[in-house]
Design a protein around this motif. Sequence first.
Motif, PDB file in Angstrom:
ATOM      1  N   TYR A 235       0.829  -1.212   0.000  1.00  0.00           N
ATOM      2  CA  TYR A 235       0.000   0.000   0.000  1.00  0.00           C
ATOM      3  C   TYR A 235       0.861   1.258   0.000  1.00  0.00           C
ATOM      4  CZ  TYR A 235      -4.003   3.001   1.077  1.00  0.00           C
ATOM      5  OH  TYR A 235      -4.975   3.960   1.019  1.00  0.00           O
ATOM      6  N   ASN A 236       2.040   1.172   0.607  1.00  0.00           N
ATOM      7  CA  ASN A 236       2.927   2.323   0.722  1.00  0.00           C
ATOM      8  C   ASN A 236       3.448   2.798  -0.627  1.00  0.00           C
ATOM      9  OD1 ASN A 236       4.179   4.194   2.560  1.00  0.00           O
ATOM     10  ND2 ASN A 236       6.138   3.220   2.095  1.00  0.00           N
ATOM     11  N   VAL A 237       3.270   2.004  -1.678  1.00  0.00           N
ATOM     12  CA  VAL A 237       3.726   2.424  -3.006  1.00  0.00           C
ATOM     13  C   VAL A 237       3.042   3.726  -3.411  1.00  0.00           C
ATOM     14  CG1 VAL A 237       1.984   1.157  -4.359  1.00  0.00           C
ATOM     15  CG2 VAL A 237       4.238   1.634  -5.352  1.00  0.00           C
ATOM     16  N   ILE A 265      -6.756   9.532   1.717  1.00  0.00           N
ATOM     17  CA  ILE A 265      -6.966   9.582   3.154  1.00  0.00           C
ATOM     18  C   ILE A 265      -8.426   9.890   3.493  1.00  0.00           C
ATOM     19  CG2 ILE A 265      -6.227  10.655   5.297  1.00  0.00           C
ATOM     20  CD1 ILE A 265      -4.047   9.046   3.843  1.00  0.00           C
ATOM     21  N   VAL A 266      -9.011  10.852   2.758  1.00  0.00           N
ATOM     22  CA  VAL A 266     -10.389  11.266   3.031  1.00  0.00           C
ATOM     23  C   VAL A 266     -11.347  10.083   2.940  1.00  0.00           C
ATOM     24  CG1 VAL A 266     -12.338  12.604   2.136  1.00  0.00           C
ATOM     25  CG2 VAL A 266     -10.096  13.672   2.361  1.00  0.00           C
ATOM     26  N   ALA A 267     -11.157   9.226   1.938  1.00  0.00           N
ATOM     27  CA  ALA A 267     -12.055   8.082   1.736  1.00  0.00           C
ATOM     28  C   ALA A 267     -12.033   7.135   2.918  1.00  0.00           C
ATOM     29  CB  ALA A 267     -11.678   7.346   0.460  1.00  0.00           C
ATOM     30  N   THR A 268     -10.873   7.001   3.563  1.00  0.00           N
ATOM     31  CA  THR A 268     -10.775   6.085   4.701  1.00  0.00           C
ATOM     32  C   THR A 268     -11.520   6.617   5.922  1.00  0.00           C
ATOM     33  OG1 THR A 268      -8.675   7.050   5.427  1.00  0.00           O
ATOM     34  CG2 THR A 268      -8.549   5.208   3.899  1.00  0.00           C
ATOM     35  N   ILE A 269     -11.792   7.914   5.936  1.00  0.00           N
ATOM     36  CA  ILE A 269     -12.577   8.478   7.029  1.00  0.00           C
ATOM     37  C   ILE A 269     -13.981   7.893   6.994  1.00  0.00           C
ATOM     38  CG2 ILE A 269     -13.552  10.592   8.003  1.00  0.00           C
ATOM     39  CD1 ILE A 269     -11.188  12.092   6.725  1.00  0.00           C
ATOM     40  N   LEU A 270     -14.590   7.906   5.808  1.00  0.00           N
ATOM     41  CA  LEU A 270     -15.941   7.365   5.655  1.00  0.00           C
ATOM     42  C   LEU A 270     -15.973   5.870   5.942  1.00  0.00           C
ATOM     43  CD1 LEU A 270     -18.907   7.550   4.805  1.00  0.00           C
ATOM     44  CD2 LEU A 270     -18.161   7.291   2.427  1.00  0.00           C
ATOM     45  N   SER A 271     -15.006   5.134   5.395  1.00  0.00           N
ATOM     46  CA  SER A 271     -15.012   3.684   5.594  1.00  0.00           C
ATOM     47  C   SER A 271     -14.777   3.321   7.051  1.00  0.00           C
ATOM     48  CB  SER A 271     -13.969   3.008   4.694  1.00  0.00           C
ATOM     49  OG  SER A 271     -12.677   3.551   4.904  1.00  0.00           O
ATOM     50  N   GLY A 272     -13.989   4.137   7.758  1.00  0.00           N
ATOM     51  CA  GLY A 272     -13.784   3.873   9.183  1.00  0.00           C
ATOM     52  C   GLY A 272     -15.062   4.033   9.980  1.00  0.00           C
ATOM     53  N   ILE A 294      -8.667  -2.640  -4.103  1.00  0.00           N
ATOM     54  CA  ILE A 294      -7.422  -1.869  -4.107  1.00  0.00           C
ATOM     55  C   ILE A 294      -6.553  -2.272  -5.288  1.00  0.00           C
ATOM     56  CG2 ILE A 294      -5.260  -1.418  -2.891  1.00  0.00           C
ATOM     57  CD1 ILE A 294      -6.748  -1.610  -0.280  1.00  0.00           C
ATOM     58  N   GLY A 295      -6.453  -3.555  -5.551  1.00  0.00           N
ATOM     59  CA  GLY A 295      -5.644  -4.033  -6.671  1.00  0.00           C
ATOM     60  C   GLY A 295      -6.098  -3.422  -7.991  1.00  0.00           C
ATOM     61  N   ILE A 296      -7.395  -3.437  -8.236  1.00  0.00           N
ATOM     62  CA  ILE A 296      -7.946  -2.870  -9.477  1.00  0.00           C
ATOM     63  C   ILE A 296      -7.674  -1.367  -9.550  1.00  0.00           C
ATOM     64  CG2 ILE A 296     -10.086  -2.359 -10.725  1.00  0.00           C
ATOM     65  CD1 ILE A 296     -11.181  -5.019  -9.656  1.00  0.00           C
ATOM     66  N   CYS A 297      -7.910  -0.662  -8.447  1.00  0.00           N
ATOM     67  CA  CYS A 297      -7.740   0.794  -8.435  1.00  0.00           C
ATOM     68  C   CYS A 297      -6.278   1.211  -8.629  1.00  0.00           C
ATOM     69  CB  CYS A 297      -8.279   1.372  -7.132  1.00  0.00           C
ATOM     70  SG  CYS A 297     -10.079   1.343  -7.012  1.00  0.00           S
ATOM     71  N   PHE A 298      -5.359   0.489  -8.013  1.00  0.00           N
ATOM     72  CA  PHE A 298      -3.937   0.812  -8.183  1.00  0.00           C
ATOM     73  C   PHE A 298      -3.527   0.687  -9.647  1.00  0.00           C
ATOM     74  CE2 PHE A 298      -1.601   0.431  -3.848  1.00  0.00           C
ATOM     75  CZ  PHE A 298      -2.523   1.278  -3.273  1.00  0.00           C
ATOM     76  N   ILE A 299      -3.886  -0.429 -10.256  1.00  0.00           N
ATOM     77  CA  ILE A 299      -3.503  -0.666 -11.652  1.00  0.00           C
ATOM     78  C   ILE A 299      -4.126   0.381 -12.567  1.00  0.00           C
ATOM     79  CG2 ILE A 299      -3.714  -2.276 -13.589  1.00  0.00           C
ATOM     80  CD1 ILE A 299      -3.532  -4.556 -11.511  1.00  0.00           C
ATOM     81  N   ALA A 300      -5.398   0.676 -12.337  1.00  0.00           N
ATOM     82  CA  ALA A 300      -6.089   1.662 -13.173  1.00  0.00           C
ATOM     83  C   ALA A 300      -5.505   3.061 -12.984  1.00  0.00           C
ATOM     84  CB  ALA A 300      -7.581   1.661 -12.851  1.00  0.00           C
ATOM     85  N   THR A 301      -5.108   3.394 -11.762  1.00  0.00           N
ATOM     86  CA  THR A 301      -4.518   4.714 -11.486  1.00  0.00           C
ATOM     87  C   THR A 301      -3.254   4.932 -12.296  1.00  0.00           C
ATOM     88  OG1 THR A 301      -5.400   4.804  -9.233  1.00  0.00           O
ATOM     89  CG2 THR A 301      -3.492   6.181  -9.705  1.00  0.00           C
ATOM     90  N   LEU A 315     -10.015   7.623  -4.369  1.00  0.00           N
ATOM     91  CA  LEU A 315     -11.076   7.609  -3.354  1.00  0.00           C
ATOM     92  C   LEU A 315     -11.531   6.184  -3.049  1.00  0.00           C
ATOM     93  CD1 LEU A 315     -13.351  10.633  -4.357  1.00  0.00           C
ATOM     94  CD2 LEU A 315     -12.364  10.238  -2.095  1.00  0.00           C
ATOM     95  N   ILE A 316     -11.752   5.400  -4.097  1.00  0.00           N
ATOM     96  CA  ILE A 316     -12.232   4.028  -3.915  1.00  0.00           C
ATOM     97  C   ILE A 316     -11.173   3.173  -3.221  1.00  0.00           C
ATOM     98  CG2 ILE A 316     -12.995   1.937  -5.113  1.00  0.00           C
ATOM     99  CD1 ILE A 316     -14.073   3.803  -7.347  1.00  0.00           C
ATOM    100  N   ALA A 317      -9.910   3.335  -3.628  1.00  0.00           N
ATOM    101  CA  ALA A 317      -8.820   2.576  -3.002  1.00  0.00           C
ATOM    102  C   ALA A 317      -8.692   2.942  -1.526  1.00  0.00           C
ATOM    103  CB  ALA A 317      -7.500   2.844  -3.725  1.00  0.00           C
ATOM    104  N   GLY A 318      -8.811   4.223  -1.230  1.00  0.00           N
ATOM    105  CA  GLY A 318      -8.730   4.664   0.161  1.00  0.00           C
ATOM    106  C   GLY A 318      -9.856   4.107   1.005  1.00  0.00           C
ATOM    107  N   PHE A 319     -11.066   4.048   0.427  1.00  0.00           N
ATOM    108  CA  PHE A 319     -12.207   3.483   1.147  1.00  0.00           C
ATOM    109  C   PHE A 319     -11.938   2.012   1.487  1.00  0.00           C
ATOM    110  CE2 PHE A 319     -16.248   1.315   1.551  1.00  0.00           C
ATOM    111  CZ  PHE A 319     -17.009   2.200   2.302  1.00  0.00           C
ATOM    112  N   ALA A 320     -11.420   1.271   0.516  1.00  0.00           N
ATOM    113  CA  ALA A 320     -11.145  -0.151   0.730  1.00  0.00           C
ATOM    114  C   ALA A 320     -10.061  -0.354   1.792  1.00  0.00           C
ATOM    115  CB  ALA A 320     -10.734  -0.808  -0.584  1.00  0.00           C
ATOM    116  N   TRP A 321      -9.020   0.499   1.783  1.00  0.00           N
ATOM    117  CA  TRP A 321      -7.973   0.390   2.800  1.00  0.00           C
ATOM    118  C   TRP A 321      -8.530   0.682   4.184  1.00  0.00           C
ATOM    119  CZ3 TRP A 321      -3.570  -1.769   3.786  1.00  0.00           C
ATOM    120  CH2 TRP A 321      -2.773  -1.321   4.844  1.00  0.00           C
TER     121      TRP A 321
END
Length: 405
Positions: A235-237, A265-272, A294-301, A315-321
């Motif tokens: 994830y740190n990548v 970071i913002v997305a993880t606020i909602l998911s938390g 996360i895998g799909i979002c990283f590759i697409a990004t 946003l989607i990757a952050g929510f999943a994390w």
Amino acid sequence: MALDVAKALKSKTLVVGVLSMSLLMSASNAISGTIPAMKEAFSDYSTANVELLTTVPTIGTMVGTALTGIFANAIGRKKIAMAGFFISAVTGVIPAFFPYYWPILISRMFFGFGSALFVTLSVSYITDLYDGDMQRKLLGWRQAVGNLGDAVLLFIASLLITISWQSTYLIFFLLFIPMVLVGMFIPKEFDNFSIRSAVVDDEGHVVDKSASQKQTTNWQVLWLAFIFLVVSMIYNVMSIKLASYVVDEGIGSASLATLIFSFLIVATILSGVVFDKVAKVTKRLTVTISEVVIGICFIATAMTKNVPLMFALVLIAGFAWGIINPALTARFVDYSPAHSMNLTTSIVIIGINIGYLISPYFFAMTASIFGNSSAGFAIIVGGALYFVMVVIELITLKLDKKLTV
């Protein structure tokens, strides 16, 4: 007058105090946008060594994590947590006044040491003071509060970086805020307390009897630490490569990259906040589904130069994390031996920080193996590795039928 512990446990101010410890738990990520500028400032150093400045706090963190339990038993965990905030605040701003490689490297290690003192205890306070639905809810809120703090820091950092990359480090003065909140709202009576081993005395007060118990570990805790190590490393990548990808590909400036990362970071606020509700629906597949996303979002990004689309993917990757982290953290209670939550937390956090520490070198190694050193390729590799983690997670679920999340 003795504290009525049973009443204090129901206090909203205690919740504020406990959650404030997580407010800036990933503050170090806020300076990730300075990497491109530091590459120019420290052109005599390799890219990996410059990126090391963002991850070197993990060395101090590992030392601090290993010693937190000892310090907490000797001095009390409230004082240790406050000391951690103080150390991180003071050493965190040093690069703003001494913008040279070695002072930054050394100060960042001490920053990590201070961070370990309060981050480790931010988990054990929740798992020791609460149980059941409240514990799960607070683990999700911990993630949300932490990432709210990170989002605020990243926004401020995106403004400060337009002045100079050195100015960005001034944000660490904000660590004095949670230090004050902990001092105000967490009673010292909870220094050595576990709700699972507490009893009610003759006066109706809750008393803990576990302080003298020897802490132990098991292979499940070590396996969980390894899983955290790998998912954190991958994830740190985004932290070490997103800014470089945006700048190198001509998509935007370092300030834009910091702003995009803030959306992660913002997305993880909602998911938390909604973690406990999501987990009730996804149940045993919570981690698996999140890793796929996360895998799909990283590759697409790494395959787009469209800024709005990049914002959406991040946003989607952050929510999943924000779902993965508390889901795996909830397994602390399932795996930890009795009276050993501090040790379990320390072991897992050491694993997490090893993952962050080796991340730049891991991706430098993959660049060398595949002959592609671009930031975009590193992000694609990170995405692909999340699918490997999906396989490992499915095997874990098959072997351990007791896991509910």
